[in-house]
Design a protein around this motif. Structure first.
Motif: not given
Length: 629
Positions: A519-529
């Protein structure tokens, strides 16, 4: 053919105004019924993406008082079975009036030319389009016929082509501002204002006729229409590729530097499977995905276009069969704008984050797939510029369904290679990509793939579909490289792809959505780069990007859904994403021309909490995470 003329019987004068009121009321009720069936289709279908059709102030709200002239048509416009009633002049949203007739039919049925003439204008399903896909067919006397809401076009037809009455020119659909499959049909005598076409089509009512006209010379509908008899020519040559093209194949020529075909040094094409078999269900209903027939939930342009910096709330829960309580959705997002800028899709529970779902260049349509949580039945979209935006839901989170198996990017197709079965595509030539070529199982529901059009002969349209399924149409301009990525549904036959113009095409796959995958769940987007405003500088040296444990993201994860924004410099540039414990793959997840930018949806395997990012030329990159597994 004989022309059916109106009755010469005189009209009996009414003895009171009451029968007139009853007739008008009945007409309005019938108009309202068809308005609902047609998804509140807006009148003046040519208003978006074309010159606006002027609505006459003399048209009243019911067609019972405005019969149109009886014009001799050479063919009925739709293959039976179908139905229609007179709704010309019925009110539509925005103060418009209906300027044609709606012929209700099953999606995929053939649409015919009603007269001999020339295809003088083609309409595409761009954001905000009322018409969706369609044609303007112009006869020798200047009269033109306007068709709207096609699901697609037969291969080989183009603006300027001559057609004959009864020739197949499209397939019934519900693109544009339509809520159910039907054909919107208008008649403009002498090229002027529209007239009520109902009496003209009623004179040769073909709604009970399912037989294909003998003049039909087009190939069968790839979207599932009825078969054309054997006496009619079949489909154009198809590249039915039986084996995956090796990534190590050398090129016969180098038309452009994009998407290198150098050998991959990685020993494996996929990350190692998890040590624990994945669960087949997700009790929370947030990490497994059911792919659905596409549902348009927003189509904004003009007065409904996105305003810079203003968040638009869009209802998705319970719309057109979507689950009222779904925790998350995937949506195809397509955007056009007159100025460059970014669009972010996000949950409505917070202000728009400093992330990017789609980066937009003026003058071309940008397209991608967004994954986002749903809050109180709504999702939110915010743009940094005025923009026409279309949002089409393609999957929803569910307790059962497909999970994600991320791949180290696999090159499924590169028509530039020397392999004899891989040659530059001709216009309307269909390529079949089998599940094996896509590195997916026969039970896969979808793949995450990047499609790159290289050196097309002209501006055109790329058509992508699960073979025999609903098509995705992606217009592109005439430039050296156009690249976009989508989570696109597939079936046991794989994907079918074609272009309306001759071009080279590269298809790279980085994720398979399968029933037994994690499974893969949707998240509020987060900047990582990159920071909120400053991109990271990248090059051939891999950049390790921390994903797990970043604020807003789970402390441990094995997969991630990424939005990778690539900003080119002085040269065409490709971007690569892979688990850092492996060598960089030869296949890229996206490419942009010099000084251009684009955002790509990427399914990535995460190893030791990191992914690696590199580009083959100096470039700037942002990476945002919108899903984790």
């Amino acid at each position: 053919m004989d022309v059916v003329r109106p009755s010469s019987s005189p009209t009996r004068p009414s003895l009171s105004t009451r029968p007139q009121r009853v007739a008008v009321a009945v007409g309005l009720i019938l108009a309202a019924v068809v308005t609902v069936l047609a998804g509140f289709e807006v009148g003046s279908q040519e208003a978006v993406g074309a010159e606006t059709t002027t609505t006459s102030s003399t048209i009243v709200a019911t067609s019972t008082t405005i019969p149109g002239p009886l014009l001799a048509l050479g063919a009925f416009p739709v293959q039976g079975k179908c139905s229609f009633i007179d709704t010309y002049g019925a009110p539509r949203s925005g103060g418009r009036l209906h300027e044609g007739v709606d012929i209700m039919a099953k999606a995929g049925q053939y649409v015919y030319a009603v007269a001999a003439g020339t295809l003088t204008k083609q309409y595409l399903d761009t954001p905000g389009s009322l018409s969706g896909y369609g044609w303007r067919l112009t006869a020798s006397d200047g009269t033109y016929y306007f068709y709207a809401h096609f699901s697609g076009f037969p291969p080989g037809l183009a603006v300027g082509d001559k057609v004959v009455a009864g020739q197949i020119i499209g397939y019934v659909g519900e693109t544009g501002n339509a809520g159910t499959p039907h054909l919107h049909f208008e008649i403009h005598p002498g090229g002027g204002v529209p007239v009520n076409p109902t009496s003209s089509i009623k004179a040769i009512d073909g709604c009970a006729v399912t037989t294909i006209p003998t003049v039909a010379t087009n190939p069968p509908n790839p979207s599932g229409g009825q078969d054309i008899p054997a006496t009619v020519p079949t489909t154009p040559p198809t590249l039915a590729l039986a084996v995956r093209i090796p990534a190590t194949e050398s090129t016969t020529e180098t038309p452009t530097t994009i998407l290198p075909t150098t050998p991959a040094t990685t020993p494996a094409t996929t990350p190692a499977p998890p040590t624990t078999p994945p669960a087949s269900t997700d009790p929370l209903g947030t990490g497994r995905w059911t792919f659905v027939e596409p549902v348009v939930v927003f189509n904004g342009s003009g007065a409904t276009a996105l305003v810079a910096g203003v968040t638009k709330q869009i209802t998705v829960g319970g719309v057109s069969g979507l689950a009222a309580s779904s925790a998350a959705i995937m949506a195809r997002v397509s955007v056009t704008a007159s100025a460059a800028g970014n669009v972010v899709v996000h949950p409505c529970s917070a202000t728009a984050p400093q992330t990017t779902t789609l980066s937009v260049e003026p003058g071309r349509m940008a397209i991608t797939t967004a994954m986002t949580p749903v809050v109180a039945g709504k999702i939110c979209v915010t743009a940094g510029m005025a923009a026409n935006v279309k949002v089409t839901v393609t999957a929803q989170a569910s307790a059962t369904g497909a999970g994600l198996r991320p791949l180290t990017t696999v090159r499924a197709l590169d028509t530039r290679l020397a392999n004899p079965i891989s040659v530059r595509l001709k216009a309307a030539q269909k390529v079949t990509l089998s599940p094996a070529m896509l590195a997916a199982s026969a039970s896969a529901r979808a793949v995450t793939a990047t499609f790159t059009i290289v050196n097309p002969s002209a501006a055109g349209n790329l058509v992508i579909a699960a073979c025999g399924g609903t098509e995705v149409n992606a217009p592109f301009i005439n430039t050296s490289v156009t690249s976009f990525s989508l989570v696109v549904p597939m079936n046991g036959n794989g994907l079918c792809v074609s272009s309306s113009v001759a071009t080279d095409l590269v298809v790279d796959v980085d994720g398979a959505w399968e029933p037994d995958a994690p499974a893969i769940a949707a998240l509020a987007p987060v900047r990582v780069l990159g920071t909120s405003t400053v991109a990271a500088t990248t090059g051939a040296t891999p950049t390790a990007v921390a994903v797990a444990g970043v604020v807003g993201l789970p402390p441990a994860l094995t997969s991630a859904n990424l939005n990778v924004t690539l900003i080119g410099a002085s040269a065409v540039v490709s971007v690569f994403v892979w688990p850092c414990e492996q060598a960089r793959p030869a296949a890229a997840v996206g490419a942009v021309a010099a000084s251009k930018k684009a955002t790509f949806a990427v399914s990535a395997a995460v190893a030791n909490g990191q992914v690696c990012v590199a580009t083959d030329e100096a470039a700037s990159v942002f990476v945002d995470v919108s899903g984790a597994g």
